[in-house]
Design a protein around this motif. Structure first.
Motif, PDB file in Angstrom:
ATOM      1  N   GLN A  16       0.762  -1.046  -0.015  1.00  0.00           N
ATOM      2  CA  GLN A  16      -0.087  -0.203  -0.141  1.00  0.00           C
ATOM      3  C   GLN A  16       0.849   1.435   0.013  1.00  0.00           C
ATOM      4  OE1 GLN A  16      -2.645   0.418   3.359  1.00  0.00           O
ATOM      5  NE2 GLN A  16      -3.495   2.449   2.625  1.00  0.00           N
ATOM      6  N   GLN A  17       1.904   1.202   1.012  1.00  0.00           N
ATOM      7  CA  GLN A  17       2.662   2.424   0.903  1.00  0.00           C
ATOM      8  C   GLN A  17       3.428   2.532  -0.378  1.00  0.00           C
ATOM      9  OE1 GLN A  17       4.982   1.296   4.455  1.00  0.00           O
ATOM     10  NE2 GLN A  17       3.666   2.430   6.008  1.00  0.00           N
ATOM     11  N   ARG A  18       3.890   1.475  -1.206  1.00  0.00           N
ATOM     12  CA  ARG A  18       4.772   1.908  -2.106  1.00  0.00           C
ATOM     13  C   ARG A  18       3.859   2.386  -3.395  1.00  0.00           C
ATOM     14  NH1 ARG A  18       9.183  -2.983  -2.780  1.00  0.00           N
ATOM     15  NH2 ARG A  18       9.607  -1.479  -4.702  1.00  0.00           N
ATOM     16  N   LEU A  19       2.507   1.489  -3.428  1.00  0.00           N
ATOM     17  CA  LEU A  19       1.640   2.150  -4.407  1.00  0.00           C
ATOM     18  C   LEU A  19       1.457   3.412  -4.292  1.00  0.00           C
ATOM     19  CD1 LEU A  19      -0.770  -0.900  -4.624  1.00  0.00           C
ATOM     20  CD2 LEU A  19       0.762  -0.184  -6.507  1.00  0.00           C
ATOM     21  N   LEU A  25       3.253  -2.046  -9.704  1.00  0.00           N
ATOM     22  CA  LEU A  25       3.088  -3.575  -9.164  1.00  0.00           C
ATOM     23  C   LEU A  25       4.143  -4.226  -9.526  1.00  0.00           C
ATOM     24  CD1 LEU A  25      -0.808  -3.948  -9.862  1.00  0.00           C
ATOM     25  CD2 LEU A  25       0.402  -3.565  -7.521  1.00  0.00           C
ATOM     26  N   ARG A  26       4.768  -4.290 -10.561  1.00  0.00           N
ATOM     27  CA  ARG A  26       5.843  -5.159 -11.206  1.00  0.00           C
ATOM     28  C   ARG A  26       7.012  -5.079 -10.132  1.00  0.00           C
ATOM     29  NH1 ARG A  26       6.747  -6.039 -17.295  1.00  0.00           N
ATOM     30  NH2 ARG A  26       4.660  -6.997 -16.923  1.00  0.00           N
ATOM     31  N   ALA A  27       7.431  -3.925  -9.943  1.00  0.00           N
ATOM     32  CA  ALA A  27       8.503  -3.578  -9.162  1.00  0.00           C
ATOM     33  C   ALA A  27       8.412  -4.060  -7.576  1.00  0.00           C
ATOM     34  CB  ALA A  27       8.788  -2.159  -9.035  1.00  0.00           C
ATOM     35  N   ILE A  28       7.095  -3.862  -7.105  1.00  0.00           N
ATOM     36  CA  ILE A  28       6.806  -4.439  -5.848  1.00  0.00           C
ATOM     37  C   ILE A  28       6.888  -5.764  -5.898  1.00  0.00           C
ATOM     38  CG2 ILE A  28       4.948  -4.286  -3.909  1.00  0.00           C
ATOM     39  CD1 ILE A  28       3.976  -1.657  -5.197  1.00  0.00           C
ATOM     40  N   GLY A  29       6.293  -6.443  -6.498  1.00  0.00           N
ATOM     41  CA  GLY A  29       6.304  -7.976  -6.513  1.00  0.00           C
ATOM     42  C   GLY A  29       7.649  -8.286  -6.703  1.00  0.00           C
ATOM     43  N   ARG A  30       8.496  -7.862  -7.634  1.00  0.00           N
ATOM     44  CA  ARG A  30       9.711  -8.319  -7.645  1.00  0.00           C
ATOM     45  C   ARG A  30      10.706  -8.126  -6.156  1.00  0.00           C
ATOM     46  NH1 ARG A  30      11.583  -4.739 -11.596  1.00  0.00           N
ATOM     47  NH2 ARG A  30      10.172  -5.756 -12.999  1.00  0.00           N
ATOM     48  N   SER A  31      10.275  -7.040  -5.623  1.00  0.00           N
ATOM     49  CA  SER A  31      11.244  -7.095  -4.486  1.00  0.00           C
ATOM     50  C   SER A  31      10.461  -8.052  -3.285  1.00  0.00           C
ATOM     51  CB  SER A  31      10.885  -5.538  -3.914  1.00  0.00           C
ATOM     52  OG  SER A  31       9.647  -5.132  -3.457  1.00  0.00           O
ATOM     53  N   LEU A  32       9.421  -8.493  -3.404  1.00  0.00           N
ATOM     54  CA  LEU A  32       8.645  -9.271  -2.406  1.00  0.00           C
ATOM     55  C   LEU A  32       8.932 -10.702  -2.738  1.00  0.00           C
ATOM     56  CD1 LEU A  32       5.252  -7.490  -1.908  1.00  0.00           C
ATOM     57  CD2 LEU A  32       6.902  -7.759  -0.048  1.00  0.00           C
ATOM     58  N   GLY A  33       9.297 -10.906  -3.935  1.00  0.00           N
ATOM     59  CA  GLY A  33       9.706 -12.146  -4.301  1.00  0.00           C
ATOM     60  C   GLY A  33       8.405 -12.875  -4.814  1.00  0.00           C
TER      61      GLY A  33
END
Length: 33
Positions: A16-19, A25-33
């Protein structure tokens, strides 16, 4: 084959904070794995 798990509360808050800060979404997903 990929495995999926439920997101923790901490992961949901981070997403939520990053959005809100404009990350994709792609960058967030990549960092979360």
């Amino acid at each position: 084959m990929r495995t999926y798990s439920e997101l923790t509360l901490e992961e949901r808050v981070e997403i939520q904070q990053r959005l809100e800060s404009g990350d994709s979404l792609r960058a967030i997903g990549r960092s979360l794995g």
